[in-house]
Write an enzyme that holds these catalytic residues in place. Structure first.
Site, PDB file in Angstrom:
ATOM      1  N   ARG A  35       0.705  -1.313   0.027  1.00  0.00           N
ATOM      2  CA  ARG A  35      -0.002   0.025  -0.136  1.00  0.00           C
ATOM      3  C   ARG A  35       0.784   1.351  -0.022  1.00  0.00           C
ATOM      4  O   ARG A  35       0.345   2.275   0.375  1.00  0.00           O
ATOM      5  CB  ARG A  35      -0.970   0.088   1.184  1.00  0.00           C
ATOM      6  CG  ARG A  35      -1.765  -0.983   1.329  1.00  0.00           C
ATOM      7  CD  ARG A  35      -2.905  -0.881   2.293  1.00  0.00           C
ATOM      8  NE  ARG A  35      -3.993  -1.867   2.248  1.00  0.00           N
ATOM      9  CZ  ARG A  35      -3.909  -2.995   3.008  1.00  0.00           C
ATOM     10  NH1 ARG A  35      -2.900  -3.293   3.571  1.00  0.00           N
ATOM     11  NH2 ARG A  35      -4.838  -4.006   2.792  1.00  0.00           N
TER      12      ARG A  35
ATOM     13  N   LYS B 233       2.918  11.741 -10.348  1.00  0.00           N
ATOM     14  CA  LYS B 233       2.069  11.104 -11.143  1.00  0.00           C
ATOM     15  C   LYS B 233       2.608   9.667 -11.702  1.00  0.00           C
ATOM     16  O   LYS B 233       3.925   9.552 -12.440  1.00  0.00           O
ATOM     17  CB  LYS B 233       1.664  11.778 -12.334  1.00  0.00           C
ATOM     18  CG  LYS B 233       0.551  12.926 -11.999  1.00  0.00           C
ATOM     19  CD  LYS B 233       0.348  14.004 -12.916  1.00  0.00           C
ATOM     20  CE  LYS B 233      -0.328  13.329 -14.155  1.00  0.00           C
ATOM     21  NZ  LYS B 233      -0.702  14.498 -15.370  1.00  0.00           N
TER      22      LYS B 233
ATOM     23  N   GLU C 258       9.581  19.422 -23.428  1.00  0.00           N
ATOM     24  CA  GLU C 258       8.632  19.947 -22.152  1.00  0.00           C
ATOM     25  C   GLU C 258       9.226  21.153 -21.483  1.00  0.00           C
ATOM     26  O   GLU C 258       8.551  21.924 -20.974  1.00  0.00           O
ATOM     27  CB  GLU C 258       8.825  18.650 -21.294  1.00  0.00           C
ATOM     28  CG  GLU C 258       8.256  17.246 -21.814  1.00  0.00           C
ATOM     29  CD  GLU C 258       6.656  17.385 -21.575  1.00  0.00           C
ATOM     30  OE1 GLU C 258       6.161  18.443 -20.859  1.00  0.00           O
ATOM     31  OE2 GLU C 258       5.983  16.483 -21.926  1.00  0.00           O
TER      32      GLU C 258
ATOM     33  N   LYS D 255       7.058  23.550 -12.168  1.00  0.00           N
ATOM     34  CA  LYS D 255       6.270  22.542 -11.809  1.00  0.00           C
ATOM     35  C   LYS D 255       5.875  22.453 -10.334  1.00  0.00           C
ATOM     36  O   LYS D 255       4.847  22.018  -9.926  1.00  0.00           O
ATOM     37  CB  LYS D 255       6.731  21.124 -12.493  1.00  0.00           C
ATOM     38  CG  LYS D 255       6.040  20.000 -12.229  1.00  0.00           C
ATOM     39  CD  LYS D 255       6.251  18.786 -13.141  1.00  0.00           C
ATOM     40  CE  LYS D 255       5.071  17.755 -13.035  1.00  0.00           C
ATOM     41  NZ  LYS D 255       5.389  16.710 -14.017  1.00  0.00           N
TER      42      LYS D 255
ATOM     43  N   GLU E  54      -4.381  17.115  -9.478  1.00  0.00           N
ATOM     44  CA  GLU E  54      -4.925  17.563 -10.860  1.00  0.00           C
ATOM     45  C   GLU E  54      -6.255  17.935 -10.866  1.00  0.00           C
ATOM     46  O   GLU E  54      -6.900  17.264 -11.810  1.00  0.00           O
ATOM     47  CB  GLU E  54      -4.425  16.673 -11.981  1.00  0.00           C
ATOM     48  CG  GLU E  54      -4.418  17.226 -13.354  1.00  0.00           C
ATOM     49  CD  GLU E  54      -3.802  16.399 -14.319  1.00  0.00           C
ATOM     50  OE1 GLU E  54      -4.417  16.193 -15.458  1.00  0.00           O
ATOM     51  OE2 GLU E  54      -2.824  15.886 -13.958  1.00  0.00           O
TER      52      GLU E  54
ATOM     53  N   ARG F  80      -3.069  22.305 -12.220  1.00  0.00           N
ATOM     54  CA  ARG F  80      -2.065  21.310 -12.476  1.00  0.00           C
ATOM     55  C   ARG F  80      -2.230  20.794 -14.006  1.00  0.00           C
ATOM     56  O   ARG F  80      -1.140  20.436 -14.796  1.00  0.00           O
ATOM     57  CB  ARG F  80      -1.855  20.122 -11.627  1.00  0.00           C
ATOM     58  CG  ARG F  80      -0.870  19.269 -11.985  1.00  0.00           C
ATOM     59  CD  ARG F  80      -0.163  18.233 -10.726  1.00  0.00           C
ATOM     60  NE  ARG F  80       0.653  17.305 -11.234  1.00  0.00           N
ATOM     61  CZ  ARG F  80       1.135  16.381 -10.526  1.00  0.00           C
ATOM     62  NH1 ARG F  80       0.892  16.089  -9.258  1.00  0.00           N
ATOM     63  NH2 ARG F  80       1.939  15.693 -11.147  1.00  0.00           N
TER      64      ARG F  80
ATOM     65  N   ASN G 146      -0.645  19.915 -18.908  1.00  0.00           N
ATOM     66  CA  ASN G 146      -0.806  18.967 -20.210  1.00  0.00           C
ATOM     67  C   ASN G 146      -0.935  19.863 -21.414  1.00  0.00           C
ATOM     68  O   ASN G 146      -1.518  19.263 -22.344  1.00  0.00           O
ATOM     69  CB  ASN G 146      -2.341  18.215 -19.725  1.00  0.00           C
ATOM     70  CG  ASN G 146      -2.058  17.324 -18.676  1.00  0.00           C
ATOM     71  OD1 ASN G 146      -1.092  16.509 -18.483  1.00  0.00           O
ATOM     72  ND2 ASN G 146      -2.871  17.551 -17.950  1.00  0.00           N
TER      73      ASN G 146
ATOM     74  N   HIS H  36      -0.698  17.927 -24.551  1.00  0.00           N
ATOM     75  CA  HIS H  36      -0.667  16.557 -24.459  1.00  0.00           C
ATOM     76  C   HIS H  36      -1.967  15.812 -24.865  1.00  0.00           C
ATOM     77  O   HIS H  36      -1.739  14.687 -25.300  1.00  0.00           O
ATOM     78  CB  HIS H  36      -0.465  16.363 -22.921  1.00  0.00           C
ATOM     79  CG  HIS H  36       0.758  16.473 -22.461  1.00  0.00           C
ATOM     80  ND1 HIS H  36       1.568  17.793 -22.590  1.00  0.00           N
ATOM     81  CD2 HIS H  36       1.813  15.685 -21.754  1.00  0.00           C
ATOM     82  CE1 HIS H  36       2.885  17.558 -22.046  1.00  0.00           C
ATOM     83  NE2 HIS H  36       3.114  16.510 -21.670  1.00  0.00           N
TER      84      HIS H  36
ATOM     85  N   HIS I 136      -0.685  12.900 -26.754  1.00  0.00           N
ATOM     86  CA  HIS I 136      -1.165  11.584 -26.511  1.00  0.00           C
ATOM     87  C   HIS I 136      -1.680  10.856 -27.608  1.00  0.00           C
ATOM     88  O   HIS I 136      -1.590   9.557 -27.963  1.00  0.00           O
ATOM     89  CB  HIS I 136      -1.754  11.439 -25.251  1.00  0.00           C
ATOM     90  CG  HIS I 136      -0.828  11.757 -23.957  1.00  0.00           C
ATOM     91  ND1 HIS I 136      -1.249  11.912 -22.772  1.00  0.00           N
ATOM     92  CD2 HIS I 136       0.328  11.756 -23.767  1.00  0.00           C
ATOM     93  CE1 HIS I 136      -0.352  12.026 -21.870  1.00  0.00           C
ATOM     94  NE2 HIS I 136       0.770  11.981 -22.525  1.00  0.00           N
TER      95      HIS I 136
ATOM     96  N   HIS J  54       7.598  10.717 -27.077  1.00  0.00           N
ATOM     97  CA  HIS J  54       6.554  11.488 -26.332  1.00  0.00           C
ATOM     98  C   HIS J  54       6.896  12.861 -26.478  1.00  0.00           C
ATOM     99  O   HIS J  54       6.086  13.768 -26.894  1.00  0.00           O
ATOM    100  CB  HIS J  54       6.761  11.189 -24.824  1.00  0.00           C
ATOM    101  CG  HIS J  54       5.718  12.103 -24.038  1.00  0.00           C
ATOM    102  ND1 HIS J  54       4.550  11.963 -24.017  1.00  0.00           N
ATOM    103  CD2 HIS J  54       6.204  12.818 -23.022  1.00  0.00           C
ATOM    104  CE1 HIS J  54       4.094  12.940 -23.228  1.00  0.00           C
ATOM    105  NE2 HIS J  54       5.054  13.254 -22.498  1.00  0.00           N
TER     106      HIS J  54
END
Length: 368
Positions: free
Chosen positions: A124, A146, A188, A230, A240, A244, A248, A251, A255, A273
């Protein structure tokens, strides 16, 4: 060893990002991040031959009693799967990893995402130390917690928010980074200027050649500035739910391109990417202009900077606009109101926009 730049990240979990040359050999610094007696180093077959033994030797020099195991995967986004995730958990089990064990992610974004997700789920949640070796990972994926793996239907659909215990970025690792991967990371870096600070775009325009030439000081400054942007937004919005999501920018388009190409960029026959994000940022800027939110001059400025950094700015041949739109519908940034995009009012000023009409998106995709 050059001066170490430090960025503090808060927002639920507080940790430090340390940036500088030679940190992979700083055993005391590395060992301080490992609380227990077990550590699993996760890497890939490109990075492990270069840095794994060096990292392990540095750790053992400061912590001779530390029990260290390795889990090394083939390189590439297509390896970031539930099957590899299960194998990583198996490696933790074989190590006998306890609740105070650490997973050390040594590599790029794929390794960091996979290792971080395994750390989030083992008993966990155990510590994850991010040791990024690519520019993309240094400025983006290693920071903020993330973690995820991909499914055939989409990128990063299974994962967890699990902030690292520490991020240690040795900029000398960028000397062995292939040129294409360096440029992907610079996409980025550009993103932060595009969404947060037009003066950073000024700095990037002035230092584009130095960055491509791998000037140590220029790269360290670019990494530190990117991480500060960031860290600031992560502190405000860890999970997010709001600001936040602006990270993206580009993205949603990027993506969709990656997924439609079957993550072929990691095999060399498609966009990786960072390249997909570069194209996606130009498309997002064009969509902003088409909706009357931004000027064509700002679009041209962004496109020109990306081209100076030898990054693509148009959709690859063979990708149908309707197919890309369907990919976007499954993107995590879509919600009940429809497609959400990060758009901008001008360079350095982005916002989240929901309910963007399909026909506007298709028109931008059709224009390439």
């Amino acid at each position: 060893m050059s001066a170490i730049r430090r960025v503090e990240v808060s927002g639920g979990t507080t940790y430090s990002i340390e940036i500088g040359a030679g940190l992979l050999d700083d055993g005391a610094r590395l060992a301080r991040t490992v609380r227990g007696r077990h550590a699993l180093i996760v890497s890939d077959e490109n990075v492990a031959p270069l840095y794994l033994a060096r990292l392990e030797a540095a750790l053992h020099a400061s912590r001779p009693s530390l029990s260290v195991a390795h889990f090394v995967i083939p390189p590439g986004e297509h390896e970031k799967t539930l099957a590899r995730f299960g194998e990583c958990l198996g490696a933790l089990a074989a190590l006998g990893a306890t609740r105070d064990a650490s997973v050390i992610a040594l590599g790029g974004g794929v390794v960091g995402d996979l290792a971080g997700f395994a750390a989030a789920c083992w008993m966990r949640g155990i510590d994850c130390v991010q040791v990024p070796t690519t520019l993309l990972a240094m400025v983006d994926s290693s920071v903020g917690g993330k973690t995820a793996v991909d499914l055939p239907s989409g990128k990063n659909l299974v994962g967890a928010f699990h902030p690292p215990r520490a991020v240690i970025a040795d900029t000398t690792a960028l000397r062995t980074l292939p040129d294409r991967e360096l440029r992907a990371g610079l996409a980025e870096v550009v993103k932060y200027g595009a969404i947060f600070d037009a003066s950073f775009l000024d700095w990037l325009e002035a230092h584009a050649e130095a960055l491509l030439a791998r000037d140590d000081e220029a790269l360290a400054e670019a990494v530190a500035r990117s991480c500060r942007y960031k860290a600031d937004v992560v502190a405000r919005d860890l999970y997010e739910h709001g600001d936040r999501a602006m990270l993206n920018f580009g993205h949603t388009f990027g993506h969709a391109i990656e997924t439609e190409q079957g993550y072929a960029g990691t095999r060399g026959d498609g966009l990786n990417h960072g390249e997909a994000v570069a194209v996606g940022m130009v498309l997002a800027a064009r969509l902003s202009a088409a909706l009357g939110r931004a000027s064509a001059a700002d679009v041209d400025r962004l496109k020109h900077l990306l081209e100076r950094l030898d990054l693509p700015t148009s959709i690859p041949d063979g990708l149908a606009p309707q197919a890309l739109l369907e990919r976007m519908r499954l993107d995590k940034k879509a919600d009940a109101a429809g497609l959400r995009f990060i758009l901008w009012d001008k360079a350095g000023a982005a916002r989240i926009v929901a309910g963007v009409p399909d026909d506007a998106v298709l028109a931008v995709l059709a224009a390439g």
